[in-house]
Design a protein around this motif. Structure first.
Motif, PDB file in Angstrom:
ATOM      1  N   TRP A  82      19.350 -46.353   1.940  1.00 21.88           N
ATOM      2  CA  TRP A  82      18.742 -45.457   0.958  1.00 21.88           C
ATOM      3  C   TRP A  82      17.246 -45.306   1.200  1.00 21.88           C
ATOM      4  O   TRP A  82      16.704 -44.219   1.125  1.00 21.88           O
ATOM      5  CB  TRP A  82      19.011 -45.982  -0.443  1.00 21.88           C
ATOM      6  N   LEU A  83      16.594 -46.422   1.483  1.00 19.65           N
ATOM      7  CA  LEU A  83      15.153 -46.364   1.698  1.00 19.65           C
ATOM      8  C   LEU A  83      14.842 -45.586   2.978  1.00 19.65           C
ATOM      9  O   LEU A  83      13.961 -44.746   2.994  1.00 19.65           O
ATOM     10  CB  LEU A  83      14.584 -47.783   1.774  1.00 19.65           C
ATOM     11  N   ASN A  84      15.589 -45.886   4.048  1.00 16.68           N
ATOM     12  CA  ASN A  84      15.512 -45.112   5.296  1.00 16.68           C
ATOM     13  C   ASN A  84      14.079 -44.838   5.728  1.00 16.68           C
ATOM     14  O   ASN A  84      13.696 -43.710   6.018  1.00 16.68           O
ATOM     15  CB  ASN A  84      16.271 -43.789   5.143  1.00 16.68           C
ATOM     16  N   MET A  85      13.266 -45.884   5.728  1.00 16.05           N
ATOM     17  CA  MET A  85      11.859 -45.738   6.083  1.00 16.05           C
ATOM     18  C   MET A  85      11.501 -46.747   7.170  1.00 16.05           C
ATOM     19  O   MET A  85      11.266 -47.918   6.885  1.00 16.05           O
ATOM     20  CB  MET A  85      10.979 -45.958   4.858  1.00 16.05           C
ATOM     21  N   PRO A  86      11.493 -46.330   8.421  1.00 20.50           N
ATOM     22  CA  PRO A  86      11.259 -47.263   9.524  1.00 20.50           C
ATOM     23  C   PRO A  86       9.878 -47.909   9.512  1.00 20.50           C
ATOM     24  O   PRO A  86       9.687 -48.971  10.096  1.00 20.50           O
ATOM     25  CB  PRO A  86      11.447 -46.377  10.770  1.00 20.50           C
ATOM     26  N   GLU A  87       8.907 -47.287   8.845  1.00 18.59           N
ATOM     27  CA  GLU A  87       7.547 -47.847   8.840  1.00 18.59           C
ATOM     28  C   GLU A  87       7.366 -48.953   7.797  1.00 18.59           C
ATOM     29  O   GLU A  87       6.328 -49.597   7.747  1.00 18.59           O
ATOM     30  CB  GLU A  87       6.521 -46.733   8.560  1.00 18.59           C
ATOM     31  N   ILE A  88       8.364 -49.178   6.978  1.00 22.34           N
ATOM     32  CA  ILE A  88       8.237 -50.191   5.930  1.00 22.34           C
ATOM     33  C   ILE A  88       8.181 -51.594   6.529  1.00 22.34           C
ATOM     34  O   ILE A  88       8.861 -51.896   7.505  1.00 22.34           O
ATOM     35  CB  ILE A  88       9.426 -50.097   4.942  1.00 22.34           C
ATOM     36  N   GLU A  89       7.372 -52.443   5.922  1.00 24.04           N
ATOM     37  CA  GLU A  89       7.347 -53.866   6.271  1.00 24.04           C
ATOM     38  C   GLU A  89       8.312 -54.590   5.333  1.00 24.04           C
ATOM     39  O   GLU A  89       8.115 -54.595   4.119  1.00 24.04           O
ATOM     40  CB  GLU A  89       5.948 -54.455   6.079  1.00 24.04           C
ATOM     41  N   TYR A  90       9.345 -55.188   5.897  1.00 26.30           N
ATOM     42  CA  TYR A  90      10.292 -55.948   5.093  1.00 26.30           C
ATOM     43  C   TYR A  90       9.921 -57.426   5.150  1.00 26.30           C
ATOM     44  O   TYR A  90       9.826 -58.020   6.224  1.00 26.30           O
ATOM     45  CB  TYR A  90      11.718 -55.745   5.602  1.00 26.30           C
ATOM     46  N   HIS A  91       9.715 -57.999   3.984  1.00 22.08           N
ATOM     47  CA  HIS A  91       9.381 -59.418   3.865  1.00 22.08           C
ATOM     48  C   HIS A  91      10.538 -60.122   3.155  1.00 22.08           C
ATOM     49  O   HIS A  91      10.742 -59.932   1.952  1.00 22.08           O
ATOM     50  CB  HIS A  91       8.088 -59.607   3.074  1.00 22.08           C
ATOM     51  N   PHE A  92      11.295 -60.918   3.905  1.00 21.32           N
ATOM     52  CA  PHE A  92      12.410 -61.663   3.328  1.00 21.32           C
ATOM     53  C   PHE A  92      11.882 -63.002   2.826  1.00 21.32           C
ATOM     54  O   PHE A  92      11.167 -63.710   3.541  1.00 21.32           O
ATOM     55  CB  PHE A  92      13.493 -61.895   4.384  1.00 21.32           C
ATOM     56  N   VAL A  93      12.263 -63.328   1.590  1.00 19.20           N
ATOM     57  CA  VAL A  93      11.773 -64.570   0.981  1.00 19.20           C
ATOM     58  C   VAL A  93      12.943 -65.391   0.454  1.00 19.20           C
ATOM     59  O   VAL A  93      13.787 -64.887  -0.300  1.00 19.20           O
ATOM     60  CB  VAL A  93      10.781 -64.275  -0.170  1.00 19.20           C
ATOM     61  N   TYR A  94      12.979 -66.631   0.874  1.00 19.81           N
ATOM     62  CA  TYR A  94      13.927 -67.611   0.349  1.00 19.81           C
ATOM     63  C   TYR A  94      13.113 -68.612  -0.455  1.00 19.81           C
ATOM     64  O   TYR A  94      12.146 -69.194   0.058  1.00 19.81           O
ATOM     65  CB  TYR A  94      14.668 -68.309   1.487  1.00 19.81           C
ATOM     66  N   VAL A  95      13.471 -68.805  -1.727  1.00 18.25           N
ATOM     67  CA  VAL A  95      12.699 -69.698  -2.596  1.00 18.25           C
ATOM     68  C   VAL A  95      13.296 -71.102  -2.582  1.00 18.25           C
ATOM     69  O   VAL A  95      14.478 -71.293  -2.895  1.00 18.25           O
ATOM     70  CB  VAL A  95      12.631 -69.168  -4.035  1.00 18.25           C
ATOM     71  N   ASP A  96      12.472 -72.065  -2.224  1.00 19.31           N
ATOM     72  CA  ASP A  96      12.864 -73.479  -2.216  1.00 19.31           C
ATOM     73  C   ASP A  96      12.367 -74.129  -3.500  1.00 19.31           C
ATOM     74  O   ASP A  96      11.170 -74.293  -3.695  1.00 19.31           O
ATOM     75  CB  ASP A  96      12.255 -74.172  -0.987  1.00 19.31           C
ATOM     76  N   THR A  97      13.290 -74.476  -4.375  1.00 22.31           N
ATOM     77  CA  THR A  97      12.925 -75.111  -5.646  1.00 22.31           C
ATOM     78  C   THR A  97      13.034 -76.630  -5.588  1.00 22.31           C
ATOM     79  O   THR A  97      12.895 -77.297  -6.618  1.00 22.31           O
ATOM     80  CB  THR A  97      13.830 -74.587  -6.770  1.00 22.31           C
ATOM     81  N   ALA A  98      13.312 -77.159  -4.394  1.00 26.76           N
ATOM     82  CA  ALA A  98      13.445 -78.611  -4.185  1.00 26.76           C
ATOM     83  C   ALA A  98      14.614 -79.201  -4.968  1.00 26.76           C
ATOM     84  O   ALA A  98      14.658 -80.401  -5.211  1.00 26.76           O
ATOM     85  CB  ALA A  98      12.141 -79.337  -4.553  1.00 26.76           C
ATOM     86  N   MET A  99      15.551 -78.346  -5.357  1.00 26.18           N
ATOM     87  CA  MET A  99      16.711 -78.821  -6.106  1.00 26.18           C
ATOM     88  C   MET A  99      17.840 -79.289  -5.183  1.00 26.18           C
ATOM     89  O   MET A  99      18.762 -79.975  -5.593  1.00 26.18           O
ATOM     90  CB  MET A  99      17.238 -77.703  -7.015  1.00 26.18           C
TER      91      MET A  99
END
Length: 293
Positions: free
Chosen positions: A192-209
């Motif tokens: 849907w976004l279909n924007m090749p110039e976008i910077e994708y930042h993937f984030v995994y949150v570590d809650t130490a659980m």
């Protein structure tokens, strides 16, 4: 207000539209934030060849009835209510004649309901819901939350929640919150976004659980990126007291223009005891959010 989208150079012979997005639903109460949502939807409609349904829901009985009786004119209750609906329709019809919507197919609809706002809204089948929200905190959040939170919980289609007070919404950096377990939603969102110039930042949150194998997470991210055919992306494991806090902190750190999230859509007791991280983020973020189930 303009929703600026960076796109590939158009094909001079034929404009290709996203066939998955044909109907965009925009609920409105004519507040400033809901009008911003309409502007955003208008830009998306142009880019995707979609039509817009602009919907205002009047819950019966409405406080608007007081307008008629405050004038000291004795009118039947049904007549007063019809006046409320007619006035609302005229206002919506006038709104969509604005020159900035020229060339777009926008249908203005006023519906009366004895149910709640969300139930009436979700009876309209749409490919995307775009709505504004100021969020909910404290007592309001505990006992009901925001309209956007409820729509995110129950909607069967993606929901784009517009936040903040920007005059222009640029999408350049997108934070993708991931748990590495639900990744199918990303493919639909990226299409849907279909924007090749976008910077994708993937984030995994570590809650130490729980114990986390960082090397394994990085390898999983490489597999996801390969599946999505992403060549340029960022991946970070972010420490947070809880997942919501980690998502919001990282989004502000990278100055994200949009947060992309998966939602479980829990309802009933499951929602009461477990809640939904996406709904919490929708309530507390000042950055626009797109949720998909």
């Amino acid at each position: 207000m303009i929703f600026l989208i960076q796109q590939k150079k158009p094909n001079r012979n034929k404009t290709k539209h996203n066939t998955a997005m044909k109907k965009i639903l925009v609920p409105t109460d004519l507040s400033e934030i809901s009008l911003k949502a309409l502007d955003v939807a208008a830009d998306l409609a142009r880019n995707n060849g979609a039509e817009i349904t602009l919907l205002q829901v009047k819950i019966f009985p409405s406080a608007s009835l007081g307008t008629y009786y405050s004038m000291g004119v004795a009118v039947p209750f049904d007549t007063a209510w019809k006046g409320v609906l007619d006035d609302a329709q005229k206002e919506l019809d006038g709104l969509i004649t604005n020159p900035k919507f020229l060339g777009l197919k926008i249908k203005a609809v006023v519906e009366e309901s004895v149910e709640n706002f969300e139930s009436t809204l979700l009876k309209h089948h749409a490919d995307l819901i775009v709505m504004g929200s100021t969020g909910a905190t404290g007592i309001k959040e505990m006992f009901g939350g925001s309209h956007a939170e409820s729509v995110v919980r129950h909607a069967n289609c993606p929901v784009l929640v517009i936040k903040g007070n920007q005059e222009e919404y640029h999408i350049q950096k997108v934070l993708v919150a991931t748990d590495m377990e639900n990744t199918d939603f990303m493919k639909k969102a990226f299409k849907w976004l279909n924007m090749p110039e976008i910077e994708y930042h993937f984030v995994y949150v570590d809650t130490a659980m729980r114990q986390i194998n960082y090397d394994a997470l990085k390898e999983d991210m490489k597999k996801v990126a390969s599946k999505l055919k992403l060549k340029n992306y960022h991946f970070e494991i972010w420490d947070g007291a809880n997942v919501e806090e980690g998502i919001l902190d990282s989004a502000h750190q990278i100055k994200a223009d949009l947060i992309l999230m998966y939602t479980h859509g829990r309802t009933g007791l499951a929602h009461w005891f477990k809640g939904s991280i996406a709904e919490d983020v929708v309530n507390h973020s000042d950055i626009p959010i797109m949720t998909l189930s």
